[in-house]
Every structure is written in structure tokens, then in C-alpha cells.
Design a protein around this motif. Structure first.
Motif, PDB file in Angstrom:
ATOM      1  N   PRO A 127       9.848   5.623  -4.346  1.00 27.23           N
ATOM      2  CA  PRO A 127       8.782   5.110  -3.467  1.00 27.23           C
ATOM      3  C   PRO A 127       9.278   4.046  -2.500  1.00 27.23           C
ATOM      4  CG  PRO A 127       7.971   5.304  -5.716  1.00 27.23           C
ATOM      5  CD  PRO A 127       9.453   5.561  -5.774  1.00 27.23           C
ATOM      6  N   GLU A 128      10.187   3.174  -2.987  1.00 25.86           N
ATOM      7  CA  GLU A 128      10.721   2.143  -2.098  1.00 25.86           C
ATOM      8  C   GLU A 128      11.480   2.765  -0.940  1.00 25.86           C
ATOM      9  OE1 GLU A 128      14.291  -1.144  -2.171  1.00 25.86           O
ATOM     10  OE2 GLU A 128      12.985  -1.039  -3.949  1.00 25.86           O
ATOM     11  N   ASP A 129      12.354   3.715  -1.249  1.00 24.32           N
ATOM     12  CA  ASP A 129      13.145   4.333  -0.189  1.00 24.32           C
ATOM     13  C   ASP A 129      12.278   5.143   0.767  1.00 24.32           C
ATOM     14  OD1 ASP A 129      15.457   3.209  -1.112  1.00 24.32           O
ATOM     15  OD2 ASP A 129      16.077   4.963  -2.262  1.00 24.32           O
ATOM     16  N   ARG A 130      11.188   5.722   0.250  1.00 27.86           N
ATOM     17  CA  ARG A 130      10.329   6.512   1.126  1.00 27.86           C
ATOM     18  C   ARG A 130       9.588   5.639   2.136  1.00 27.86           C
ATOM     19  NH1 ARG A 130      10.073   9.631  -3.621  1.00 27.86           N
ATOM     20  NH2 ARG A 130       8.209   8.612  -4.464  1.00 27.86           N
ATOM     21  N   ILE A 131       9.057   4.500   1.702  1.00 33.69           N
ATOM     22  CA  ILE A 131       8.343   3.670   2.680  1.00 33.69           C
ATOM     23  C   ILE A 131       9.324   3.019   3.660  1.00 33.69           C
ATOM     24  CG2 ILE A 131       8.278   1.522   1.300  1.00 33.69           C
ATOM     25  CD1 ILE A 131       5.395   1.150   2.507  1.00 33.69           C
ATOM     26  N   SER A 245      -6.080  -0.938  23.622  1.00 36.54           N
ATOM     27  CA  SER A 245      -5.806  -0.927  22.183  1.00 36.54           C
ATOM     28  C   SER A 245      -5.975   0.503  21.686  1.00 36.54           C
ATOM     29  CB  SER A 245      -6.747  -1.870  21.427  1.00 36.54           C
ATOM     30  OG  SER A 245      -8.091  -1.487  21.627  1.00 36.54           O
ATOM     31  N   MET A 246      -5.107   0.899  20.785  1.00 34.19           N
ATOM     32  CA  MET A 246      -5.148   2.236  20.204  1.00 34.19           C
ATOM     33  C   MET A 246      -5.885   2.133  18.874  1.00 34.19           C
ATOM     34  SD  MET A 246      -3.526   3.408  22.731  1.00 34.19           S
ATOM     35  CE  MET A 246      -3.159   5.104  22.356  1.00 34.19           C
ATOM     36  N   VAL A 247      -7.200   2.251  18.936  1.00 30.72           N
ATOM     37  CA  VAL A 247      -8.043   2.058  17.761  1.00 30.72           C
ATOM     38  C   VAL A 247      -8.058   3.334  16.939  1.00 30.72           C
ATOM     39  CG1 VAL A 247     -10.348   1.465  16.947  1.00 30.72           C
ATOM     40  CG2 VAL A 247      -9.449   0.415  19.037  1.00 30.72           C
ATOM     41  N   GLY A 248      -7.841   3.203  15.663  1.00 27.64           N
ATOM     42  CA  GLY A 248      -7.820   4.364  14.780  1.00 27.64           C
ATOM     43  C   GLY A 248      -6.719   4.221  13.753  1.00 27.64           C
ATOM     44  N   GLU A 249      -6.428   5.304  13.075  1.00 29.49           N
ATOM     45  CA  GLU A 249      -5.366   5.260  12.075  1.00 29.49           C
ATOM     46  C   GLU A 249      -4.864   6.658  11.799  1.00 29.49           C
ATOM     47  OE1 GLU A 249      -7.293   3.450   8.725  1.00 29.49           O
ATOM     48  OE2 GLU A 249      -7.946   5.364   7.929  1.00 29.49           O
ATOM     49  N   GLY A 250      -3.728   6.699  11.146  1.00 32.44           N
ATOM     50  CA  GLY A 250      -3.146   7.971  10.736  1.00 32.44           C
ATOM     51  C   GLY A 250      -2.855   7.940   9.254  1.00 32.44           C
ATOM     52  N   VAL A 251      -2.690   9.128   8.684  1.00 28.22           N
ATOM     53  CA  VAL A 251      -2.316   9.252   7.281  1.00 28.22           C
ATOM     54  C   VAL A 251      -1.150  10.223   7.168  1.00 28.22           C
ATOM     55  CG1 VAL A 251      -3.031   9.924   4.955  1.00 28.22           C
ATOM     56  CG2 VAL A 251      -4.660   8.795   6.463  1.00 28.22           C
ATOM     57  N   GLU A 259       1.690  11.193  -2.467  1.00 23.63           N
ATOM     58  CA  GLU A 259       1.592   9.882  -1.839  1.00 23.63           C
ATOM     59  C   GLU A 259       0.944  10.000  -0.460  1.00 23.63           C
ATOM     60  OE1 GLU A 259       5.583   7.732  -3.773  1.00 23.63           O
ATOM     61  OE2 GLU A 259       5.624   8.540  -1.732  1.00 23.63           O
ATOM     62  N   GLU A 260       0.159   8.976  -0.119  1.00 23.15           N
ATOM     63  CA  GLU A 260      -0.437   8.871   1.206  1.00 23.15           C
ATOM     64  C   GLU A 260      -0.051   7.520   1.807  1.00 23.15           C
ATOM     65  OE1 GLU A 260      -4.626   9.241   0.899  1.00 23.15           O
ATOM     66  OE2 GLU A 260      -4.567  11.197  -0.083  1.00 23.15           O
ATOM     67  N   ILE A 287       1.220  -0.479   7.435  1.00 20.69           N
ATOM     68  CA  ILE A 287       1.505   0.758   6.709  1.00 20.69           C
ATOM     69  C   ILE A 287       1.278   0.471   5.240  1.00 20.69           C
ATOM     70  CG2 ILE A 287       3.271   2.482   6.162  1.00 20.69           C
ATOM     71  CD1 ILE A 287       4.686   1.668   8.792  1.00 20.69           C
ATOM     72  N   ASN A 288       0.526   1.330   4.563  1.00 25.91           N
ATOM     73  CA  ASN A 288       0.175   1.039   3.184  1.00 25.91           C
ATOM     74  C   ASN A 288       0.172   2.308   2.344  1.00 25.91           C
ATOM     75  OD1 ASN A 288      -1.003  -0.962   1.165  1.00 25.91           O
ATOM     76  ND2 ASN A 288      -2.555   0.654   1.140  1.00 25.91           N
ATOM     77  N   CYS A 289       0.804   2.235   1.168  1.00 23.09           N
ATOM     78  CA  CYS A 289       0.753   3.325   0.194  1.00 23.09           C
ATOM     79  C   CYS A 289       0.095   2.783  -1.065  1.00 23.09           C
ATOM     80  CB  CYS A 289       2.144   3.877  -0.115  1.00 23.09           C
ATOM     81  SG  CYS A 289       2.128   5.229  -1.339  1.00 23.09           S
ATOM     82  N   ALA A 290      -1.158   3.159  -1.297  1.00 26.04           N
ATOM     83  CA  ALA A 290      -1.914   2.612  -2.428  1.00 26.04           C
ATOM     84  C   ALA A 290      -1.310   3.024  -3.763  1.00 26.04           C
ATOM     85  CB  ALA A 290      -3.372   3.078  -2.341  1.00 26.04           C
ATOM     86  N   LYS A 291      -0.785   4.247  -3.847  1.00 24.25           N
ATOM     87  CA  LYS A 291      -0.265   4.730  -5.118  1.00 24.25           C
ATOM     88  C   LYS A 291       0.948   3.939  -5.576  1.00 24.25           C
ATOM     89  CE  LYS A 291       1.713   8.741  -7.462  1.00 24.25           C
ATOM     90  NZ  LYS A 291       2.153  10.158  -7.367  1.00 24.25           N
TER      91      LYS A 291
END
Length: 438
Positions: A127-131, A245-251, A259-260, A287-291
Motif C-alpha cells: 500500500p505504501e508503494d502504491r500511493i 477552480s477545478m471543482v470535483g474529484e476523481g477515484v 483499494e480506492e 489524495i486519500n486511501c481509506a482502506k
């Protein structure tokens, strides 16, 4: 009403001083929702384009940096005289000479110019290397998508406009760059590189005109990963600068790892609009990965009024449960980036030397009438020839057609239905995402 043909400031890829709220809820409801294709939908999206129809793109997105001519400056001065500080510019029509010869939808696709780095995210072993891999990819994406710092404006996408393309990524270029111990991954000579290529497919659509919202989706079925994002371009007048401003988000979804990664986008600014306009990015993105419990904060620094460097960016990756910083980065988003890892290892990435994999796209004559390059082809040709009057005439025709279509929908009480994206809460979700089919 200002419709697509109207070239509005709301679609500058240049940004706004409005910052996205750091406390914005990181939603993963998209992949948990029940998004289904609209009834009667016959648009398979990324699967609708046959690879055999696509050819390697030969367009050069470089824009000439000639500054503002005297006659153009008078036009801009007249426009500025009608504006007030902080004014919303979404409905303000801009002169044709500032157009960039590509649609905003295609510009989003150009952020994928390093698909090998994108695919390497899911190849990482922890997980560390992926983020960390995601942050490395994220920081290198803006250089090619922005293609220099010349402040010209992409075409404002028409309601229902779409853009399709793909990339063929050699399999031997997709491998993890680091391991859990932050040491380089050695090649095993007994295991030769796999032959052939991965295919990364992309589709974007303008799903709303007021407000101007674009949705885009990108996937690689073989690597079981995809990105879904929506962006609302929100503009305002800032004196001698234009901001959006670029309002919004991606997943980003890595199905192999369940993982998301939820991420936001920076603001941008068009500076010196009366002399030699240039672009800089600004603000914090998250950038956030909750899992996994890992998150990253990326700060795009605007140039101080006196002194200081331009295009600076810093980033920090943290393991939240232990409050441990695992990676830091600094440099220029369109230059050299220096990464330092918790192990003491360092790495330098020069964005200007990264190999670019050109996208593949169908020739204009094989595209649908609402696809970006076919829709805007006459405006593009006129701009390339330097014939501003002709470009303006073709743009006006597009505007009138859009207005007529809007009037017809209003008269018949027929709401607009996007082809490929479905409204989910505050966002837009691709109708047939990889997480539903795999």
C-alpha cells in the motif's frame, strides 16, 4: 444563454484562487452505488471504439508564445472594462484568437501521456508503494497535459460532446519501481519481459452545460484498474489574472487490491493577460486511501509578487494511523522533481525527459458528429491557418446550433441525458465501470 459554441472562461484549464476544502468528505460511494446504464442506453463507451480503427495521434499541442498583439489588446481591454473583481466568468464570451486548438475533453486525455507510470501503480507490492507511485504519476501528469505555460484556452465542450482515445503500453515498461523496503526492483533474467502491450482506454463527455461539468473515465481491463472523475470548471476575474477552480474529484480503483484513491485537482491562473499570458497552478490537493490509511497532500505554489520561483510544487505522503511521513517531494511540476523516502533513498524525475506514449484516436472522418475533433474541425483548421475571422464564423455556427437544440429541448420538456455518465449524488459516474463488470 451561452452554449457550447460560446467560448467561455469557465473552461480554462487555468485555475482559480478558490481552494478546495481540505475537510471535503472523501467519498467512495461511487463504487458502492448502483450506477446502471440509462434505460435504452446503447452506448458501450470505451468498448464502442475498435482498436483497428484507431491510428497514432500526430497532432502537436504546442502553442506559439507570441504575446498579445495591439489589436488583440484593445479587444481584451474592452472586455475587461465590463468586468468586476470576483465576477463569475462562466457566461462571458471570449475572443476567438485566444483558443488553443483542442477541446477541454482532449486536454484531460493528454494528462494520461505517461500511461506506463499509471499502470505501474497497481504493480507496486505494498500500500505504501502504491500511493507513492500514484503521487509520482500525479505530479508528472500536468506537464504534458498543460503542454507548456502558454495561456491559451481549450474549446469549451458542447453539451454531449465526447472524446475517445486509447494507448498501447508495452508490457515491459510496466513494473513496480520500489518494494516495501524502498529498494529498486531487480529484473530476473530468467523471466523475460512479457510480449505485447496493455491497452488503456479513455472516454470523456460534457455532461452539463450550466454549470459546465465534464466527466471522464479511463480503464485497463488487464491490469484491473480504472479512474472515474468529474470536474466543474468555476471561473472568476481577478484583475490582471483569470482564475478557474477545478471543482470535483476523481477515484482511482485498483481492483486487484480492493483499494480506492480519492483525489482532487489544483486551481490554475492565467497571468499577465495583457502582455504575454502564462499559466501557473495553485492550491492544495488531496489524495486519500481509506482502506490502507495512507494519504498525500500536494501543494502547488503560486509565484510570490517579488522574487521566488514559478511552478513550484511540494508533496508529503503520510501513514495516518502512525502519523509517519513516508515520502516527501519538491520541485517544479513542469521541470525536475526530487523525491525523498523514509528509508533515506532519493530519486529525481525530470518531466521533460519522460518518454511520452502517444494516444491512438480514430481519424476525423470515422468519428461521430459529437466527437471533439470532428465537432471542432473547421475551427481548428482556420486557427492553424491563422484565419481568425473564419474560425469565429465556424464557432458562431456551433453556438447557434447549440442554442437551437436547447430551445427544442425546452419546448418539448425533454431533459438532457448524457450517453456515458450517470448522476450519482454530487458527482457523475461512468455507466459501465470496471468495478461493476469485474
Amino acid at each position: 444563454m451561452v452554449t457550447e459554441g460560446d467560448v467561455v472562461l469557465g473552461s480554462w484549464r487555468e485555475g482559480d484562487e478558490v481552494q478546495l476544502d481540505a475537510g471535503q468528505e472523501m467519498r467512495s460511494s461511487w463504487t458502492q452505488g448502483n450506477a446502471v446504464p440509462p434505460e435504452g442506453c446503447s452506448h458501450p463507451g470505451v468498448a464502442s471504439v475498435s482498436p483497428s480503427e484507431e491510428v497514432t495521434d500526430t497532432e502537436d499541442n504546442e502553442e506559439e508564445d507570441l504575446g498579445v498583439m495591439d489589436d488583440q489588446r484593445s479587444v481584451i481591454l474592452h472586455l475587461l472594462s465590463q468586468l468586476k473583481l470576483g465576477m463569475d466568468l462562466t457566461r462571458v464570451v471570449l475572443p476567438t484568437f485566444i483558443l488553443e486548438k483542442r477541446s477541454l475533453l482532449e486536454m484531460y486525455a493528454n494528462f494520461m501521456a505517461h500511461p506506463d507510470m499509471f499502470l505501474s501503480i497497481t504493480a507496486a507490492g505494498s500500500p505504501e508503494d502504491r500511493i507513492v507511485s500514484f503521487v509520482e504519476y500525479y505530479l508528472t501528469a500536468f506537464h504534458e497535459g498543460r503542454k507548456g505555460a502558454v495561456a491559451k484556452k481549450p474549446y469549451n465542450p458542447a453539451l454531449g460532446e465526447t472524446f475517445h482515445c486509447s494507448w498501447e503500453v508495452p508490457r515491459d515498461r510496466v513494473r513496480p519501481l520500489r518494494t516495501n523496503s524502498s529498494t529498486p526492483v531487480a529484473r530476473d533474467p530468467a523471466r523475460p519481459d512479457p510480449p505485447g502491450c496493455y491497452r488503456v482506454r479513455f472516454v470523456a463527455e460534457q455532461v452539463s452545460h450550466h454549470p459546465p461539468v465534464s466527466g471522464f473515465y479511463c480503464e485497463c481491463q488487464e491490469r484491473r484498474m480504472c479512474v472515474n472523475a468529474h470536474v466543474w470548471t468555476k471561473s472568476k476575474f481577478m484583475g490582471m489574472s483569470i482564475g478557474v477552480s477545478m471543482v470535483g474529484e476523481g477515484v482511482l480503483c485498483l481492483l486487484e487490491h480492493d483499494e480506492e484513491y480519492v483525489f482532487t485537482l489544483p486551481s490554475a491562473y492565467a497571468r499577465s493577460i495583457l502582455t504575454v499570458p502564462w499559466v501557473e497552478l495553485g492550491g492544495k490537493v488531496f489524495i486519500n486511501c481509506a482502506k490502507s490509511g495512507y494519504s498525500a497532500t500536494v501543494t502547488f505554489h503560486t509565484k510570490p509578487f517579488y522574487g521566488g520561483k514559478v511552478h513550484r510544487v511540494t508533496a508529503e505522503v503520510k501513514h495516518n494511523p502512525t502519523n509517519t511521513i513516508v515520502c516527501k517531494a519538491q520541485g517544479e511540476w513542469n521541470g525536475t522533481l526530487d523525491f525523498t523516502y523514509s528509508s533515506g533513498e532519493t530519486k529525481v524525475i525530470d518531466t521533460g525527459k519522460l518518454p511520452v506514449i502517444r494516444k491512438k484516436i480514430r481519424p476525423v472522418e470515422k468519428q461521430g458528429m459529437s466527437e471533439s475533433r470532428r465537432l471542432w474541425q473547421h475551427v481548428t483548421v482556420a486557427l492553424k491557418e491563422g484565419n481568425i475571422d473564419t474560425a469565429t464564423e465556424h464557432k458562431h455556427r456551433l453556438e447557434e446550433r447549440q442554442r437551437d437544440e436547447e430551445r427544442q429541448r425546452v419546448a418539448s420538456s425533454t431533459p438532457w441525458k448524457p450517453k456515458y455518465f450517470i448522476k450519482e449524488g454530487e458527482g457523475w459516474v461512468y455507466h459501465n465501470p470496471l468495478w461493476k463488470t469485474h
